[in-house]
Write a protein that holds these residues in place. Structure first.
Motif, PDB file in Angstrom:
ATOM      1  N   GLU A  84      41.936  12.655 -52.224  1.00 20.06           N
ATOM      2  CA  GLU A  84      43.333  12.715 -52.698  1.00 20.06           C
ATOM      3  C   GLU A  84      43.899  14.118 -52.467  1.00 20.06           C
ATOM      4  N   ARG A 125      32.454  10.194 -44.692  1.00 21.62           N
ATOM      5  CA  ARG A 125      33.658  10.515 -45.468  1.00 21.62           C
ATOM      6  C   ARG A 125      34.075  11.936 -45.072  1.00 21.62           C
ATOM      7  N   GLU A 128      37.167   4.738 -59.561  1.00 19.66           N
ATOM      8  CA  GLU A 128      35.904   5.473 -59.553  1.00 19.66           C
ATOM      9  C   GLU A 128      35.623   5.934 -58.126  1.00 19.66           C
ATOM     10  N   THR A 129      35.212   7.201 -57.970  1.00 19.66           N
ATOM     11  CA  THR A 129      34.930   7.701 -56.617  1.00 19.66           C
ATOM     12  C   THR A 129      33.491   8.212 -56.496  1.00 19.66           C
ATOM     13  N   HIS A 130      32.814   8.436 -57.616  1.00 25.96           N
ATOM     14  CA  HIS A 130      31.480   9.054 -57.568  1.00 25.96           C
ATOM     15  C   HIS A 130      30.380   8.024 -57.292  1.00 25.96           C
ATOM     16  N   VAL A 183      39.590  14.842 -57.242  1.00 24.45           N
ATOM     17  CA  VAL A 183      39.229  13.854 -56.213  1.00 24.45           C
ATOM     18  C   VAL A 183      39.527  14.439 -54.816  1.00 24.45           C
TER      19      VAL A 183
END
Ligand code: NAD
Ligand code: UDP
Length: 332
Positions: free
Chosen positions: A81, A282, A187-189, A78
């Protein structure tokens, strides 16, 4: 032939284990379930619960099993992170690789297929990105993976452990029968987040950045179906088994889709409105990432079966509808 899959309970690892079993390989899995799920592992594979960094555990696995080759997925991945806690990434990913290679050396296991990433390139100088392009990561995750590639290079020169580094671009989709799929917490995707909105689990999608120099201002990415990606690992194992030299291959489709286009495709597939708002960029997102992956096609003979983004999203939606809670709480 016995293949040890480290990280075989994870998203890409579980699909690869599944394909290996389907193709008649004998498979052992090592996973500490930090992000993976025991229920995702094909029941014909033998499962060893433990950590790649735990030398005595890994020694035990290599002593119990007669391992011919290793496929290494076990890592944290990630990006945001990794910016906050870089040492966690160098410890798990890079130090984990050192431990693994030392154990492989001691047990005379000479072949490894490794999950690398487009993040090792950083901000590309040219599109599509070629394997020979400069690797200048812009985040600790990419740096930890680039270090792993370099460590394998020197271990190969010293002790003849041959490697294939597969540099994935964006991965999406699920096994066609919907029995396994992507289930990350959090979830990040992009694709699974869009489908969470479609399923009513989130209220809206936030699109990170609409002012990039791309066709519609949103980031452009190159998507590969997870089963096509799994098959590339099996081809890489065959490439190494033939005695070929260590090498790196991009895995992409050579086609870019903007985040807005992915959203539109998901609206079509799901029939849901999927509300979305534009949000700030981002940090660390390159505008466009598209792979030149003719090398994998020519050298490994890789022929992805999915060339349509709606078909890729449809398989992820099929998994999502069959498993609204993913593998479920406590299904570790
Ligand atoms: P994932 O988190 O679903 O899978 C990783 C698996 O490794 C999990 O089952 C986790 O429990 C296990 N693991 C992690 N650290 C471990 C350790 N120290 N010991 C034992 N097991 C450990 O991730 P994924 O999406 O399947 O990605 C797999 C690999 O592919 C990663 O190495 C990632 O860097 C790389 N990758 C993924 C993508 C993507 O889009 N998903 C893109 C590029 C590269
Ligand atoms: N993205 C987004 N909203 C989200 C998650 C992701 O706009 O909630 C964007 C992200 O900024 C990137 C693209 O979707 O432009 C793909 O991101 P993902 O994390 O899926 O993969 P990455 O390209 O970082 O490997």
């Amino acid at each position: 032939m016995t293949v040890l899959v480290l990280g075989g309970a994870g998203y890409i690892g579980s699909h690869t284990v599944d394909r290996l079993v389907e193709k008649g390989f004998d498979v052992a899995v090592v996973d500490n379930l930090v992000t993976g799920h025991k229920a995702a592992i094909n029941s014909k594979a033998r499962f060893y619960y433990g950590d790649v960094r735990d030398t005595s555990f890994l020694e035990q696995v290599f002593t119990t099993e007669k391992i011919d080759s290793v496929v290494h997925f076990a890592a944290f991945s990630v990006v945001p992170e990794s910016m906050r806690v870089p040492l966690k990434y160098f410890d798990n990913n890079t130090a984990g690789m050192i431990n693994l290679l030392e154990v492989m050396e001691r047990h005379n296991v000479k072949q490894i297929v490794f999950s690398s990433t487009a993040a090792t390139y950083g901000e590309p100088k040219q599109i599509p990105i070629k394997e020979t392009d400069p690797q200048v990561p812009t985040n600790p995750y990419g740096e930890s993976k680039l270090a792993m590639e370099k460590i394998m290079h020197w271990a190969d020169l010293a002790s003849g452990i041959k490697f294939v580094a597969l540099r994935y671009f964006n991965v999406a989709g699920a096994k066609a029968d919907g029995s396994i799929g992507e289930d990350h917490h959090p979830e990040t995707h992009l694709v699974p987040i869009i489908l969470q909105v479609a399923a009513g689990e989130r209220t809206e999608l936030k699109i990170f950045g609409a002012d990039y120099p791309t066709k519609d201002g949103t980031n452009v990415r190159d998507y590969v179906h997870v089963v096509d990606l799994a098959d590339a690992h099996i081809l890489a194992l065959a490439y190494l088994a033939k005695g070929n030299d260590s090498d790196a291959f991009n895995l992409g489709s050579a086609t870019g889709f903007s985040n807005q286009e992915i959203l539109e495709a998901a609206r079509k597939v799901t029939g849901q409105p999927i509300p979305a708002t534009m949000a700030p960029r981002r940090p660390g997102d390159p505008a466009t990432l598209i792979a030149a992956s003719d090398k994998a096609r020519q050298t490994l003979g890789w022929q992805p079966q999915y060339d349509n983004i709606e078909d890729i999203i449809r398989t992820a939606w099929n998994w999502k509808q069959g498993h609204p809670q993913g593998y479920g709480e406590g299904a570790k």
